[in-house]
Write an enzyme that holds these catalytic residues in place. Sequence first.
Site, mmCIF file in Angstrom:
data_model
loop_
_atom_site.group_PDB
_atom_site.id
_atom_site.type_symbol
_atom_site.label_atom_id
_atom_site.label_comp_id
_atom_site.label_asym_id
_atom_site.label_seq_id
_atom_site.Cartn_x
_atom_site.Cartn_y
_atom_site.Cartn_z
ATOM 1 N N ASP A 1 0.822 -1.215 0.000
ATOM 2 C CA ASP A 1 0.000 0.000 0.000
ATOM 3 C C ASP A 1 0.850 1.257 0.000
ATOM 4 O O ASP A 1 0.429 2.308 -0.478
ATOM 5 C CB ASP A 1 -0.950 -0.001 1.191
ATOM 6 C CG ASP A 1 -2.043 -1.018 0.947
ATOM 7 O OD1 ASP A 1 -1.817 -2.205 1.250
ATOM 8 O OD2 ASP A 1 -3.082 -0.638 0.381
ATOM 9 N N ASN B 1 1.522 -2.944 4.199
ATOM 10 C CA ASN B 1 0.621 -3.821 3.443
ATOM 11 C C ASN B 1 -0.374 -4.414 4.429
ATOM 12 O O ASN B 1 -0.306 -4.160 5.643
ATOM 13 C CB ASN B 1 1.415 -4.909 2.705
ATOM 14 C CG ASN B 1 0.534 -5.671 1.719
ATOM 15 O OD1 ASN B 1 -0.181 -5.060 0.926
ATOM 16 N ND2 ASN B 1 0.546 -6.985 1.774
HETATM 17 O O1 MRU Z 1 -7.655 -3.123 2.741
HETATM 18 P P1 MRU Z 1 -7.325 -3.518 1.327
HETATM 19 O O2 MRU Z 1 -8.050 -4.730 0.867
HETATM 20 O O3 MRU Z 1 -7.454 -2.348 0.380
HETATM 21 O O4 MRU Z 1 -5.766 -3.890 1.383
HETATM 22 C C1 MRU Z 1 -5.161 -4.307 0.190
HETATM 23 C C2 MRU Z 1 -3.746 -4.680 0.338
HETATM 24 O O5 MRU Z 1 -3.166 -4.617 1.407
HETATM 25 C C3 MRU Z 1 -3.022 -5.063 -0.928
HETATM 26 O O6 MRU Z 1 -2.018 -6.008 -0.662
HETATM 27 C C4 MRU Z 1 -2.369 -3.818 -1.551
HETATM 28 O O7 MRU Z 1 -3.271 -2.768 -1.629
HETATM 29 C C5 MRU Z 1 -1.821 -4.104 -2.904
HETATM 30 S S1 MRU Z 1 -3.067 -4.365 -4.134
HETATM 31 C C6 MRU Z 1 -2.220 -4.609 -5.588
#
Ligand code: MRU
EC number: 5.3.1.23
Length: 348
Positions: free
Chosen positions: A240, A250
């Site tokens: 993220d 992440n």
């Molecule tokens: O809370 P989320 O589902 O948005 O979290 C997503 C993640 O942590 C993913 O691993 C990250 O955003 C990468 S998506 C290519």
Amino acid sequence: MSILETIPRSVLLEKDHIVLLNQQLLPGKVQYEKLHTLQDVWEAIVSLKVRGAPAIGITAAFGLVLAADAIQTEHLTTLHVGIKKARNYLASSRPTAVNLFWALDRLVEASNEATTIEETREILRREALLIQKEDEDVCRQIGEHAVTLFEHGANILTHCNAGSIATARYGTALAPFYIAKERGITLRAFACETRPVLQGARLTAWELQQAEVDVTLITDNMAANTIASKNIAAIIVGADRVVANGDTANKIGTLSLAILAKHYNIPFYVAAPTSTFDLTLEHGNEIVIEERNEKEVTHVHGTRVAPIGVNVYNPAFDVTPGQLITAIITEKGIIRGDYSVEIQKHFQ
Ligand code: MRU
């Protein structure tokens, strides 16, 4: 039709609305919703109808296009003030994934070039669609680099969903599975279910199954045992936000997996587009970590599983120190070594 085309797109921009795959309903229902307003888009991001750093960025960019189209004015300055307000509103939806801010700011900056109202709206739309197109190409390139790290027949563990539906297409951490599939290379995925929101169980397991990639689902607390007993060759996750020293935010649970990888001496890879890097931050402890509603922890699919009144801690992400990351794979290649130095070089 390629296998990958069987996986639905997460978000599309139409003339006056967005078409969004509601990821909350997966895998039970593949249902698209129309988003017409700025509020619809904000709510879709907050409620995780769309999630995953790149997909959030793309959806927010599309939201800004709709917002600009809805502002009724004949004055360019009024339009730009409205766009900035809409940008700030969308930016308030989720704090951790930097792609959200990156995409919104890219649009605002591009629109500053415009000299008329019509041109402003056109530039916003063009730029938003470009971000989506670029993300598809970028994810493909990440997959091309990442697939070189794995041998035919390897078992690879992943967490959360960093797949096609979290991006424009292909995903980041899941991209090598698709590229391998296209090339006749077998890679077996082990997907952690990813409590509390179950992106692994609901989304990764579903998405890989759609593409006929061999996938085995485990609960998060089975990770150590699975690494020890199932010949796991590597772990790969998305991100993220990656900061200047390689520290990476992440999905919650990623840090535990990185520690396990070190213990079992297997590589721990992060796959992320350059749009997920935030080089304005030096250390991971500067990243704002979203804390979400306690109901995500106390309830499973609407059913309470914890006693009323219990204290709950629900961070949506954790930060893995760069030292625990074997390599970071971007569209430009594979970064290894001293991240404080190598990330700067990668961006030059
Ligand atoms: O809370 P989320 O589902 O948005 O979290 C997503 C993640 O942590 C993913 O691993 C990250 O955003 C990468 S998506 C290519």
